[in-house]
Scaffold this active site. Structure first.
Site, PDB file in Angstrom:
ATOM      1  N   HIS A  29       1.196   4.847  -3.070  1.00 21.71           N
ATOM      2  CA  HIS A  29       0.466   6.710  -3.260  1.00 21.71           C
ATOM      3  C   HIS A  29       1.021   6.855  -4.372  1.00 21.71           C
ATOM      4  O   HIS A  29       2.204   8.103  -3.339  1.00 21.71           O
ATOM      5  CB  HIS A  29      -0.494   7.249  -2.335  1.00 21.71           C
ATOM      6  CG  HIS A  29      -1.759   6.915  -1.775  1.00 21.71           C
ATOM      7  ND1 HIS A  29      -3.025   6.415  -2.018  1.00 21.71           N
ATOM      8  CD2 HIS A  29      -1.904   6.319  -0.576  1.00 21.71           C
ATOM      9  CE1 HIS A  29      -4.194   5.966  -1.599  1.00 21.71           C
ATOM     10  NE2 HIS A  29      -3.178   6.028  -0.357  1.00 21.71           N
ATOM     11  N   HIS A  72      -9.801   1.376   0.073  1.00 22.32           N
ATOM     12  CA  HIS A  72      -9.755   2.030   1.724  1.00 22.32           C
ATOM     13  C   HIS A  72     -10.647   1.982   2.595  1.00 22.32           C
ATOM     14  O   HIS A  72     -12.211   2.636   2.158  1.00 22.32           O
ATOM     15  CB  HIS A  72      -9.573   3.674   1.237  1.00 22.32           C
ATOM     16  CG  HIS A  72      -8.080   3.628   0.455  1.00 22.32           C
ATOM     17  ND1 HIS A  72      -7.076   3.296  -0.128  1.00 22.32           N
ATOM     18  CD2 HIS A  72      -6.904   4.651   1.547  1.00 22.32           C
ATOM     19  CE1 HIS A  72      -5.871   3.774  -0.693  1.00 22.32           C
ATOM     20  NE2 HIS A  72      -5.736   4.581   0.259  1.00 22.32           N
ATOM     21  N   GLN A 131     -10.069   8.993  -5.410  1.00 22.12           N
ATOM     22  CA  GLN A 131      -9.659   9.508  -4.237  1.00 22.12           C
ATOM     23  C   GLN A 131     -10.774  10.265  -3.652  1.00 22.12           C
ATOM     24  O   GLN A 131     -11.321  10.457  -2.517  1.00 22.12           O
ATOM     25  CB  GLN A 131      -8.428  10.348  -3.920  1.00 22.12           C
ATOM     26  CG  GLN A 131      -7.980  11.622  -3.142  1.00 22.12           C
ATOM     27  CD  GLN A 131      -7.779  11.007  -1.600  1.00 22.12           C
ATOM     28  OE1 GLN A 131      -6.361  10.195  -1.863  1.00 22.12           O
ATOM     29  NE2 GLN A 131      -8.244  10.728  -0.611  1.00 22.12           N
ATOM     30  N   HIS A 179       0.953  -1.320   0.359  1.00 18.38           N
ATOM     31  CA  HIS A 179      -0.060  -0.206  -0.133  1.00 18.38           C
ATOM     32  C   HIS A 179       0.792   1.368  -0.591  1.00 18.38           C
ATOM     33  O   HIS A 179       1.449   1.612   1.325  1.00 18.38           O
ATOM     34  CB  HIS A 179      -0.549  -0.339   1.643  1.00 18.38           C
ATOM     35  CG  HIS A 179      -2.326   0.490   1.557  1.00 18.38           C
ATOM     36  ND1 HIS A 179      -3.118   0.875   1.339  1.00 18.38           N
ATOM     37  CD2 HIS A 179      -1.727   2.582   1.152  1.00 18.38           C
ATOM     38  CE1 HIS A 179      -4.429   1.399   1.127  1.00 18.38           C
ATOM     39  NE2 HIS A 179      -3.239   3.425   1.127  1.00 18.38           N
ATOM     40  N   ASP A 215       2.446   3.519   2.722  1.00 16.91           N
ATOM     41  CA  ASP A 215       1.475   4.332   2.320  1.00 16.91           C
ATOM     42  C   ASP A 215       1.847   5.544   1.658  1.00 16.91           C
ATOM     43  O   ASP A 215       2.028   5.683   0.120  1.00 16.91           O
ATOM     44  CB  ASP A 215       0.392   4.582   3.396  1.00 16.91           C
ATOM     45  CG  ASP A 215      -0.914   4.821   3.874  1.00 16.91           C
ATOM     46  OD1 ASP A 215      -1.198   5.728   1.976  1.00 16.91           O
ATOM     47  OD2 ASP A 215      -1.692   5.263   4.293  1.00 16.91           O
ATOM     48  N   GLU A 230     -11.118   4.417   7.025  1.00 12.62           N
ATOM     49  CA  GLU A 230      -9.982   5.487   7.238  1.00 12.62           C
ATOM     50  C   GLU A 230     -10.323   6.796   8.396  1.00 12.62           C
ATOM     51  O   GLU A 230     -10.538   7.499   7.756  1.00 12.62           O
ATOM     52  CB  GLU A 230      -9.175   5.931   6.256  1.00 12.62           C
ATOM     53  CG  GLU A 230      -8.119   6.161   6.763  1.00 12.62           C
ATOM     54  CD  GLU A 230      -7.011   6.768   5.888  1.00 12.62           C
ATOM     55  OE1 GLU A 230      -7.910   6.813   4.267  1.00 12.62           O
ATOM     56  OE2 GLU A 230      -5.324   6.678   6.564  1.00 12.62           O
TER      57      GLU A 230
HETATM   58 FE   FE2 Z   1      -3.852   5.315   1.667  1.00  8.40          FE
END
Ligand code: FE2
Length: 426
Positions: free
Chosen positions: A61, A212, A154, A59, A311, A215
Protein backbone atom coordinates in the site's frame (compact mmCIF):
# COMPACT_ATOMS: atom_id res chain seq x y z
CA UNK A 1 31.74 -7.96 -33.36
CA UNK A 2 31.24 -5.46 -30.57
CA UNK A 3 31.89 -6.43 -26.98
CA UNK A 4 28.87 -7.23 -24.81
CA UNK A 5 27.71 -4.45 -22.48
CA UNK A 6 27.95 -6.63 -19.40
CA UNK A 7 29.28 -10.04 -18.41
CA UNK A 8 28.46 -11.50 -15.01
CA UNK A 9 30.98 -14.18 -14.10
CA UNK A 10 30.64 -17.15 -11.74
CA UNK A 11 26.92 -16.86 -11.10
CA UNK A 12 25.20 -19.53 -9.01
CA UNK A 13 21.96 -20.44 -10.75
CA UNK A 14 19.54 -22.83 -9.03
CA UNK A 15 19.59 -26.25 -10.67
CA UNK A 16 22.99 -25.71 -12.35
CA UNK A 17 25.92 -27.69 -11.00
CA UNK A 18 28.59 -25.37 -12.48
CA UNK A 19 28.86 -21.63 -11.96
CA UNK A 20 27.66 -19.73 -15.02
CA UNK A 21 28.69 -16.67 -17.01
CA UNK A 22 25.82 -14.44 -18.13
CA UNK A 23 26.35 -12.23 -21.18
CA UNK A 24 24.20 -9.13 -21.74
CA UNK A 25 23.86 -7.07 -24.92
CA UNK A 26 21.40 -4.27 -25.59
CA UNK A 27 19.44 -4.96 -22.43
CA UNK A 28 18.96 -8.68 -23.09
CA UNK A 29 20.65 -11.87 -21.95
CA UNK A 30 22.41 -13.31 -25.00
CA UNK A 31 24.00 -16.36 -23.42
CA UNK A 32 24.29 -18.32 -20.18
CA UNK A 33 27.20 -20.75 -20.20
CA UNK A 34 30.01 -22.35 -18.19
CA UNK A 35 32.54 -19.92 -19.60
CA UNK A 36 31.92 -16.88 -21.82
CA UNK A 37 34.91 -16.08 -24.04
CA UNK A 38 33.80 -12.51 -24.77
CA UNK A 39 35.06 -9.65 -22.65
CA UNK A 40 32.34 -7.30 -21.44
CA UNK A 41 32.53 -3.51 -21.41
CA UNK A 42 31.54 -4.03 -17.78
CA UNK A 43 32.21 -7.18 -15.81
CA UNK A 44 30.83 -8.25 -12.43
CA UNK A 45 32.30 -11.19 -10.53
CA UNK A 46 29.40 -12.86 -8.72
CA UNK A 47 31.92 -15.13 -6.95
CA UNK A 48 29.53 -18.09 -6.67
CA UNK A 49 26.69 -16.01 -5.29
CA UNK A 50 23.06 -16.60 -6.21
CA UNK A 51 21.83 -14.74 -9.27
CA UNK A 52 18.04 -14.67 -9.30
CA UNK A 53 15.36 -13.02 -11.37
CA UNK A 54 14.20 -9.93 -9.45
CA UNK A 55 11.66 -10.07 -6.65
CA UNK A 56 8.06 -9.25 -7.49
CA UNK A 57 6.05 -7.65 -4.68
CA UNK A 58 2.40 -8.34 -5.53
CA UNK A 59 0.86 -6.47 -2.59
CA UNK A 60 1.81 -3.23 -0.93
CA UNK A 61 0.00 0.00 0.00
CA UNK A 62 2.27 2.76 -1.26
CA UNK A 63 -0.23 5.53 -0.46
CA UNK A 64 0.01 4.71 3.26
CA UNK A 65 3.70 3.83 3.63
CA UNK A 66 5.82 5.70 6.19
CA UNK A 67 2.84 7.31 7.92
CA UNK A 68 3.15 5.36 11.18
CA UNK A 69 2.37 7.55 14.20
CA UNK A 70 0.60 10.16 12.09
CA UNK A 71 -1.76 11.31 13.45
CA UNK A 72 -1.45 8.59 16.11
CA UNK A 73 -0.21 5.05 16.75
CA UNK A 74 -2.44 1.99 16.51
CA UNK A 75 -2.74 0.96 20.16
CA UNK A 76 -5.11 -1.99 19.80
CA UNK A 77 -3.03 -3.37 16.92
CA UNK A 78 -6.23 -4.28 15.07
CA UNK A 79 -7.05 -3.93 11.41
CA UNK A 80 -10.12 -1.86 12.31
CA UNK A 81 -8.17 0.71 14.35
CA UNK A 82 -5.73 0.87 11.44
CA UNK A 83 -8.57 1.71 9.05
CA UNK A 84 -9.80 4.45 11.43
CA UNK A 85 -6.36 6.04 11.79
CA UNK A 86 -5.85 5.92 8.03
CA UNK A 87 -9.27 7.61 7.65
CA UNK A 88 -7.92 10.54 9.69
CA UNK A 89 -4.58 10.65 7.87
CA UNK A 90 -6.32 10.46 4.50
CA UNK A 91 -7.84 13.91 4.96
CA UNK A 92 -4.34 15.41 4.95
CA UNK A 93 -3.05 13.71 1.80
CA UNK A 94 -1.53 15.86 -0.90
CA UNK A 95 0.03 14.80 -4.18
CA UNK A 96 3.49 15.80 -2.96
CA UNK A 97 3.09 13.93 0.35
CA UNK A 98 2.00 10.68 -1.34
CA UNK A 99 4.67 10.83 -4.04
CA UNK A 100 7.48 11.58 -1.60
CA UNK A 101 6.67 8.70 0.75
CA UNK A 102 5.88 6.23 -2.04
CA UNK A 103 9.07 7.08 -3.93
CA UNK A 104 11.11 6.53 -0.77
CA UNK A 105 9.51 3.13 -0.11
CA UNK A 106 10.04 2.16 -3.75
CA UNK A 107 13.75 2.92 -3.36
CA UNK A 108 13.82 0.70 -0.25
CA UNK A 109 12.26 -2.16 -2.19
CA UNK A 110 14.39 -1.72 -5.31
CA UNK A 111 17.68 -1.59 -3.41
CA UNK A 112 16.72 -4.92 -1.84
CA UNK A 113 16.00 -6.59 -5.15
CA UNK A 114 12.41 -5.83 -6.18
CA UNK A 115 11.66 -4.66 -9.72
CA UNK A 116 7.89 -5.15 -9.90
CA UNK A 117 5.41 -3.77 -7.37
CA UNK A 118 1.63 -4.09 -7.30
CA UNK A 119 0.30 -1.34 -5.06
CA UNK A 120 -3.22 -0.98 -3.77
CA UNK A 121 -4.37 2.65 -3.63
CA UNK A 122 -7.32 3.76 -1.55
CA UNK A 123 -9.92 5.28 -3.87
CA UNK A 124 -12.46 6.16 -1.15
CA UNK A 125 -11.63 9.84 -1.57
CA UNK A 126 -13.74 12.14 -3.74
CA UNK A 127 -10.57 13.77 -5.12
CA UNK A 128 -8.68 10.49 -5.74
CA UNK A 129 -5.57 12.33 -4.52
CA UNK A 130 -3.45 9.25 -3.84
CA UNK A 131 -4.50 7.57 -7.07
CA UNK A 132 -3.55 10.55 -9.24
CA UNK A 133 -0.25 10.87 -7.36
CA UNK A 134 0.66 7.23 -7.96
CA UNK A 135 -0.37 7.31 -11.62
CA UNK A 136 2.11 10.21 -12.00
CA UNK A 137 4.79 8.44 -9.97
CA UNK A 138 4.44 5.24 -11.99
CA UNK A 139 5.83 7.04 -15.05
CA UNK A 140 8.58 8.76 -13.08
CA UNK A 141 10.02 5.54 -11.63
CA UNK A 142 9.68 3.24 -14.60
CA UNK A 143 13.44 3.12 -15.15
CA UNK A 144 13.82 1.28 -11.82
CA UNK A 145 10.50 -0.44 -11.17
CA UNK A 146 7.31 -1.50 -12.92
CA UNK A 147 4.28 -0.45 -10.89
CA UNK A 148 0.79 -1.91 -11.14
CA UNK A 149 -1.93 0.10 -9.44
CA UNK A 150 -4.98 -1.55 -7.86
CA UNK A 151 -8.02 0.68 -7.31
CA UNK A 152 -8.72 -0.32 -3.73
CA UNK A 153 -11.94 0.76 -1.98
CA UNK A 154 -10.63 0.70 1.60
CA UNK A 155 -13.96 1.81 3.12
CA UNK A 156 -16.10 -0.41 0.91
CA UNK A 157 -17.72 -0.10 -2.50
CA UNK A 158 -21.26 -0.10 -1.09
CA UNK A 159 -20.47 1.20 2.39
CA UNK A 160 -18.59 4.30 1.23
CA UNK A 161 -20.93 6.83 -0.41
CA UNK A 162 -20.30 6.83 -4.15
CA UNK A 163 -17.79 3.96 -3.83
CA UNK A 164 -18.72 2.30 -7.11
CA UNK A 165 -18.51 5.59 -9.00
CA UNK A 166 -15.07 6.33 -7.55
CA UNK A 167 -13.89 2.83 -8.39
CA UNK A 168 -14.87 3.37 -12.01
CA UNK A 169 -13.29 6.84 -12.07
CA UNK A 170 -10.04 5.35 -10.77
CA UNK A 171 -10.01 2.82 -13.60
CA UNK A 172 -10.63 5.56 -16.14
CA UNK A 173 -7.82 7.59 -14.53
CA UNK A 174 -5.17 4.90 -14.95
CA UNK A 175 -5.61 2.15 -12.34
CA UNK A 176 -4.53 -1.22 -13.75
CA UNK A 177 -6.44 -3.64 -11.54
CA UNK A 178 -9.87 -3.67 -9.83
CA UNK A 179 -9.86 -4.15 -6.04
CA UNK A 180 -12.46 -4.81 -3.39
CA UNK A 181 -12.96 -5.53 0.31
CA UNK A 182 -16.18 -7.55 0.67
CA UNK A 183 -15.63 -8.56 4.32
CA UNK A 184 -15.61 -4.88 5.29
CA UNK A 185 -19.00 -4.11 3.71
CA UNK A 186 -21.89 -3.81 6.18
CA UNK A 187 -23.46 -7.19 5.49
CA UNK A 188 -22.68 -10.40 3.69
CA UNK A 189 -25.21 -9.42 1.02
CA UNK A 190 -23.46 -6.09 0.46
CA UNK A 191 -20.16 -7.96 0.23
CA UNK A 192 -21.53 -10.19 -2.52
CA UNK A 193 -22.96 -7.20 -4.34
CA UNK A 194 -19.60 -5.43 -4.09
CA UNK A 195 -17.97 -8.40 -5.84
CA UNK A 196 -20.60 -8.25 -8.59
CA UNK A 197 -19.57 -4.62 -9.17
CA UNK A 198 -15.87 -5.60 -9.22
CA UNK A 199 -16.47 -8.22 -11.92
CA UNK A 200 -18.71 -5.91 -13.96
CA UNK A 201 -16.09 -3.14 -14.01
CA UNK A 202 -13.25 -5.59 -14.71
CA UNK A 203 -15.19 -6.85 -17.71
CA UNK A 204 -15.99 -3.37 -19.00
CA UNK A 205 -12.45 -2.05 -18.58
CA UNK A 206 -10.68 -5.31 -19.42
CA UNK A 207 -8.75 -5.38 -16.14
CA UNK A 208 -7.49 -8.03 -13.75
CA UNK A 209 -9.02 -8.37 -10.29
CA UNK A 210 -7.27 -8.36 -6.89
CA UNK A 211 -9.60 -8.39 -3.90
CA UNK A 212 -8.76 -8.09 -0.20
CA UNK A 213 -10.61 -11.30 0.65
CA UNK A 214 -11.68 -12.49 4.09
CA UNK A 215 -8.94 -10.60 5.93
CA UNK A 216 -10.44 -11.46 9.29
CA UNK A 217 -10.40 -14.26 11.85
CA UNK A 218 -14.16 -14.73 11.35
CA UNK A 219 -14.71 -18.27 10.09
CA UNK A 220 -18.06 -17.14 8.64
CA UNK A 221 -16.35 -14.77 6.22
CA UNK A 222 -16.52 -16.81 3.02
CA UNK A 223 -16.09 -14.43 0.10
CA UNK A 224 -13.21 -16.42 -1.45
CA UNK A 225 -15.78 -19.05 -2.38
CA UNK A 226 -17.96 -16.55 -4.25
CA UNK A 227 -14.91 -14.94 -5.87
CA UNK A 228 -13.82 -18.33 -7.21
CA UNK A 229 -17.29 -19.42 -8.35
CA UNK A 230 -17.84 -16.12 -10.15
CA UNK A 231 -14.40 -16.34 -11.75
CA UNK A 232 -15.35 -19.69 -13.26
CA UNK A 233 -18.85 -18.65 -14.32
CA UNK A 234 -17.78 -15.39 -15.94
CA UNK A 235 -14.64 -16.67 -17.62
CA UNK A 236 -12.01 -14.80 -15.58
CA UNK A 237 -9.75 -17.80 -14.93
CA UNK A 238 -6.14 -16.71 -14.36
CA UNK A 239 -7.01 -13.00 -13.98
CA UNK A 240 -8.13 -12.98 -10.36
CA UNK A 241 -6.13 -12.71 -7.13
CA UNK A 242 -7.44 -13.21 -3.62
CA UNK A 243 -5.27 -11.24 -1.21
CA UNK A 244 -4.91 -12.27 2.45
CA UNK A 245 -7.67 -14.99 2.80
CA UNK A 246 -6.72 -15.18 6.48
CA UNK A 247 -10.13 -16.51 7.53
CA UNK A 248 -9.09 -19.76 5.85
CA UNK A 249 -6.95 -20.30 8.92
CA UNK A 250 -10.13 -20.47 11.01
CA UNK A 251 -12.36 -22.54 8.71
CA UNK A 252 -13.18 -26.10 9.62
CA UNK A 253 -10.99 -28.53 7.70
CA UNK A 254 -13.67 -30.03 5.43
CA UNK A 255 -14.74 -26.57 4.28
CA UNK A 256 -11.12 -25.45 3.76
CA UNK A 257 -10.52 -28.61 1.70
CA UNK A 258 -13.51 -27.84 -0.49
CA UNK A 259 -12.48 -24.21 -0.90
CA UNK A 260 -8.88 -25.01 -1.83
CA UNK A 261 -10.16 -27.29 -4.61
CA UNK A 262 -12.43 -24.52 -5.83
CA UNK A 263 -9.60 -21.95 -5.83
CA UNK A 264 -7.50 -24.36 -7.87
CA UNK A 265 -10.33 -24.99 -10.32
CA UNK A 266 -10.82 -21.23 -10.76
CA UNK A 267 -7.11 -20.53 -11.22
CA UNK A 268 -7.24 -18.00 -8.39
CA UNK A 269 -3.88 -16.55 -7.35
CA UNK A 270 -3.54 -16.28 -3.58
CA UNK A 271 -1.41 -13.48 -2.14
CA UNK A 272 -0.38 -13.89 1.48
CA UNK A 273 1.01 -11.01 3.53
CA UNK A 274 2.83 -12.57 6.48
CA UNK A 275 4.23 -9.45 8.15
CA UNK A 276 0.89 -7.69 8.52
CA UNK A 277 -1.21 -10.73 9.20
CA UNK A 278 0.93 -12.31 11.90
CA UNK A 279 0.64 -8.97 13.72
CA UNK A 280 -3.01 -8.10 12.95
CA UNK A 281 -4.82 -11.43 13.23
CA UNK A 282 -5.69 -13.23 16.43
CA UNK A 283 -6.15 -9.93 18.28
CA UNK A 284 -9.48 -11.05 19.71
CA UNK A 285 -8.04 -14.38 20.86
CA UNK A 286 -6.84 -15.04 24.37
CA UNK A 287 -4.82 -18.28 24.42
CA UNK A 288 -4.15 -20.23 22.31
CA UNK A 289 -3.81 -17.46 19.70
CA UNK A 290 -4.30 -18.19 16.03
CA UNK A 291 -1.42 -17.40 13.71
CA UNK A 292 -3.82 -15.97 11.18
CA UNK A 293 -2.06 -16.67 7.91
CA UNK A 294 -3.84 -18.41 5.09
CA UNK A 295 -3.11 -22.11 4.48
CA UNK A 296 -0.01 -21.56 2.37
CA UNK A 297 1.34 -25.09 2.62
CA UNK A 298 -1.95 -26.75 1.68
CA UNK A 299 -2.64 -24.29 -1.14
CA UNK A 300 0.76 -24.91 -2.69
CA UNK A 301 0.33 -28.68 -2.29
CA UNK A 302 -2.96 -28.42 -4.20
CA UNK A 303 -1.24 -26.56 -7.04
CA UNK A 304 -2.65 -23.09 -6.28
CA UNK A 305 -0.33 -20.23 -7.25
CA UNK A 306 0.67 -18.54 -3.98
CA UNK A 307 2.76 -15.37 -3.80
CA UNK A 308 4.06 -13.37 -0.85
CA UNK A 309 3.42 -9.63 -0.52
CA UNK A 310 5.07 -7.13 1.78
CA UNK A 311 1.79 -5.23 2.39
CA UNK A 312 2.63 -2.45 4.86
CA UNK A 313 5.82 -0.51 5.41
CA UNK A 314 5.50 1.54 8.61
CA UNK A 315 1.84 2.48 8.38
CA UNK A 316 -1.26 2.38 10.64
CA UNK A 317 -1.59 -1.40 10.19
CA UNK A 318 2.01 -2.53 10.64
CA UNK A 319 4.50 -0.27 12.40
CA UNK A 320 7.64 -2.04 11.15
CA UNK A 321 8.89 -3.32 7.80
CA UNK A 322 11.79 -2.19 5.64
CA UNK A 323 10.73 -3.18 2.15
CA UNK A 324 12.55 -6.50 2.27
CA UNK A 325 10.78 -9.33 0.44
CA UNK A 326 13.20 -11.78 2.06
CA UNK A 327 11.98 -10.63 5.47
CA UNK A 328 8.34 -11.20 4.48
CA UNK A 329 9.27 -14.66 3.18
CA UNK A 330 11.24 -15.48 6.33
CA UNK A 331 8.17 -14.70 8.42
CA UNK A 332 6.02 -16.78 6.07
CA UNK A 333 8.10 -19.93 6.19
CA UNK A 334 8.26 -19.87 9.98
CA UNK A 335 4.59 -19.13 10.60
CA UNK A 336 3.35 -21.66 8.04
CA UNK A 337 5.73 -24.43 9.18
CA UNK A 338 7.38 -24.54 5.76
CA UNK A 339 10.83 -25.29 7.13
CA UNK A 340 11.46 -28.50 5.15
CA UNK A 341 14.35 -28.15 2.70
CA UNK A 342 12.20 -28.16 -0.43
CA UNK A 343 9.53 -26.08 1.28
CA UNK A 344 12.02 -23.30 1.96
CA UNK A 345 12.98 -23.30 -1.71
CA UNK A 346 9.29 -23.17 -2.61
CA UNK A 347 8.92 -20.09 -0.43
CA UNK A 348 11.70 -18.35 -2.37
CA UNK A 349 9.74 -19.02 -5.56
CA UNK A 350 6.75 -17.27 -3.93
CA UNK A 351 8.84 -14.07 -4.21
CA UNK A 352 9.83 -14.62 -7.85
CA UNK A 353 8.19 -16.97 -10.35
CA UNK A 354 4.80 -17.20 -8.60
CA UNK A 355 4.10 -13.44 -8.43
CA UNK A 356 5.60 -13.06 -11.93
CA UNK A 357 2.66 -15.17 -13.12
CA UNK A 358 0.25 -12.77 -11.44
CA UNK A 359 1.95 -9.88 -13.25
CA UNK A 360 1.80 -11.95 -16.49
CA UNK A 361 5.49 -11.24 -17.03
CA UNK A 362 6.93 -12.62 -20.23
CA UNK A 363 10.62 -13.37 -20.55
CA UNK A 364 11.06 -13.59 -16.77
CA UNK A 365 14.05 -15.67 -15.68
CA UNK A 366 17.79 -15.97 -16.30
CA UNK A 367 17.74 -17.39 -19.82
CA UNK A 368 19.17 -16.36 -23.17
CA UNK A 369 16.72 -14.14 -25.03
CA UNK A 370 15.06 -12.70 -21.91
CA UNK A 371 15.38 -9.08 -20.76
CA UNK A 372 18.47 -8.75 -18.56
CA UNK A 373 16.58 -8.29 -15.28
CA UNK A 374 18.31 -9.95 -12.35
CA UNK A 375 19.71 -9.55 -8.86
CA UNK A 376 22.94 -10.79 -7.34
CA UNK A 377 22.29 -11.79 -3.75
CA UNK A 378 24.95 -11.99 -1.06
CA UNK A 379 24.32 -15.70 -0.47
CA UNK A 380 25.09 -18.91 -2.29
CA UNK A 381 21.59 -20.41 -2.33
CA UNK A 382 17.90 -19.62 -1.96
CA UNK A 383 17.82 -21.00 1.58
CA UNK A 384 20.85 -19.02 2.70
CA UNK A 385 19.35 -15.90 1.11
CA UNK A 386 16.20 -16.40 3.19
CA UNK A 387 18.07 -17.29 6.36
CA UNK A 388 20.40 -14.32 6.19
CA UNK A 389 18.06 -11.75 4.65
CA UNK A 390 20.84 -11.45 2.07
CA UNK A 391 21.69 -8.07 0.61
CA UNK A 392 21.05 -7.53 -3.11
CA UNK A 393 24.60 -6.60 -4.10
CA UNK A 394 23.52 -5.66 -7.62
CA UNK A 395 20.07 -4.96 -9.01
CA UNK A 396 20.24 -5.10 -12.80
CA UNK A 397 17.37 -3.92 -14.97
CA UNK A 398 17.56 -4.29 -18.73
CA UNK A 399 21.31 -4.64 -18.41
CA UNK A 400 21.83 -1.52 -16.27
CA UNK A 401 22.84 -1.57 -12.59
CA UNK A 402 19.98 0.43 -11.01
CA UNK A 403 20.89 -0.25 -7.38
CA UNK A 404 23.72 -1.78 -5.42
CA UNK A 405 24.62 -2.54 -1.82
CA UNK A 406 28.00 -2.79 -0.17
CA UNK A 407 27.71 -5.77 2.16
CA UNK A 408 28.47 -5.57 5.85
CA UNK A 409 31.71 -7.21 6.97
CA UNK A 410 31.92 -8.49 10.53
CA UNK A 411 34.92 -9.19 12.70
CA UNK A 412 35.42 -10.90 16.04
CA UNK A 413 38.89 -10.72 17.61
CA UNK A 414 39.94 -9.22 14.28
CA UNK A 415 38.94 -12.38 12.45
CA UNK A 416 36.26 -12.08 9.79
CA UNK A 417 33.00 -13.86 10.66
CA UNK A 418 30.69 -14.99 7.86
CA UNK A 419 27.25 -16.08 8.90
CA UNK A 420 27.29 -19.28 6.89
CA UNK A 421 28.94 -22.68 6.99
CA UNK A 422 30.62 -24.00 3.83
CA UNK A 423 28.72 -27.02 2.56
CA UNK A 424 25.42 -26.31 4.32
CA UNK A 425 22.58 -25.14 2.06
CA UNK A 426 24.90 -24.65 -0.90
FE1 FE2 B 1 -3.52 -5.06 1.94
Amino acid sequence: MKNPDLVIRKAKLPGQANLQDIVVKDGRITSVSDRAAEKGKNEIDAGGRLVSPPFVDPHVHLDAVLTVGSPRYNLSGTLIEGIRIWGERKDELTTADVKKRAAEAIRWEVVQGTQYIRTHVDICDPDLTALHALVELKKEVKDIVELQIVAFPQDGIIRYPGGAVLLEKALAAGADVVGGIPHHERTREDGLESLDIVFKLAGEYNKDIDVHTDETDDDHSRFAEYLAAKTIKEGFKGSVAASHTTAMHSYNNPYAFKLIGLLKEAGINVITNPLDNIALQGRFDTYPKRRGLTRVKELLAAGVNVAIGHDSIMDPWYPLGRGSMLEAAFMCLNVTHMTGYEEMEQIFDALTYNPARIFRLEGYGIEAGNPANMIILNAGSKINALRQGAEALYVIKEGRVVARTEPARRYCREEEVRLEVPGIYE
